[in-house]
Design a protein around this motif. Structure first.
Motif, PDB file in Angstrom:
ATOM      1  N   GLN A  77       0.851  -1.190   0.000  1.00 40.48           N
ATOM      2  CA  GLN A  77       0.000   0.000   0.000  1.00 40.48           C
ATOM      3  C   GLN A  77       0.888   1.241   0.000  1.00 40.48           C
ATOM      4  O   GLN A  77       1.576   1.524   0.979  1.00 40.48           O
ATOM      5  N   ARG A 116      -5.149   2.398  -2.132  1.00 40.78           N
ATOM      6  CA  ARG A 116      -5.002   1.217  -2.981  1.00 40.78           C
ATOM      7  C   ARG A 116      -3.976   0.241  -2.417  1.00 40.78           C
ATOM      8  O   ARG A 116      -2.978   0.649  -1.821  1.00 40.78           O
ATOM      9  N   ASP A 164      -6.177  -4.097  -5.423  1.00 36.94           N
ATOM     10  CA  ASP A 164      -6.643  -3.079  -6.368  1.00 36.94           C
ATOM     11  C   ASP A 164      -5.769  -3.010  -7.614  1.00 36.94           C
ATOM     12  O   ASP A 164      -5.994  -2.181  -8.491  1.00 36.94           O
TER      13      ASP A 164
END
Length: 216
Positions: A43, A49, A92
């Motif tokens: 991250q 994300r 993501d």
């Protein structure tokens, strides 16, 4: 190994064999690593994300991170690779990792105000010392002495090594740097460079990493 990282072993073992690749399209980012449902996730600082990490460069990031994770199973990492924002199962996007610069316990590294302007940082113990290098010069801070700002010359050497040197105020200062895994003797933090600072022939050793202003 903390439980959050233990389930990620297969992800690392399934990474592809190391190959020489172009750095074109690669991005360097800082953030936190954690394990989740058998995946290693990255991250970036200040972003929501999370990217599923694939260790394309066989950097052994999983093993390096496991010993430094905090109680929440998180570790700070400074990485370079290809970030694909398309959806990846469990995240993501996907990070094809090729290199790490720093791996350390979580702290204030994401808020470091000096990182972007530096080309190099090096530090060590016994005595405590650090060197910050930028396009304007280098600042040498050794325990028990006032910080000194000096101009420098950089000499490129074989195998990715280089030397920064300066002669001023009656002192000969050299900083020898080599691309080599280095462990901070006090914190256990990992750096991608080893460093040796010599002042008038007296040498002290430590570790270093490229700042945000240097392209490697």
């Amino acid at each position: 190994m903390l439980p959050l990282f233990a389930g990620c072993q297969l992800l690392n073992l399934q990474s592809s064999a190391p190959v020489k690749v172009s750095t074109a399209g690669m991005t360097r980012m800082q953030g936190t690593l954690t394990g989740d449902n058998g995946k290693l996730l990255f991250q970036p600082c200040g972003e929501p994300r999370r990217y599923v990490v694939l260790d394309r460069g066989n950097t052994a990031i999983l093993q390096e991170a496991a010993g430094l994770a905090d109680a929440q199973g998180k570790v700070f990492a400074d990485l370079r690779g290809r970030f694909n924002a398309s959806k990846a199962e469990g995240g993501d996007g996907q990070l094809d990792l090729h290199q790490w610069y720093r791996v350390e316990r979580t702290g204030q590294a994401c808020e470091d105000p000096n990182f972007k302007r530096l080309t190099l940082h090096a530090d060590g113990e016994n005595p405590v010392w650090n060197v910050n290098v930028s396009g304007k010069g280098m600042i040498i801070d050794v325990q028990g002495q006032p910080p000194v700002a000096l101009p420098y010359l950089e000499e490129q050497l074989p195998d990715g090594r280089f030397n920064l040197s300066s002669e001023a105020n009656g002192q000969r200062v050299e900083l020898w740097v080599a691309p080599q895994r280095c462990v901070d003797s006090k914190s256990g933090a990992l750096r991608h460079l080893s460093a040796e600072l010599r002042i008038n022939g007296q040498a002290v050793r430590g570790c270093g990493y490229y700042g945000g202003s240097r392209n490697d």
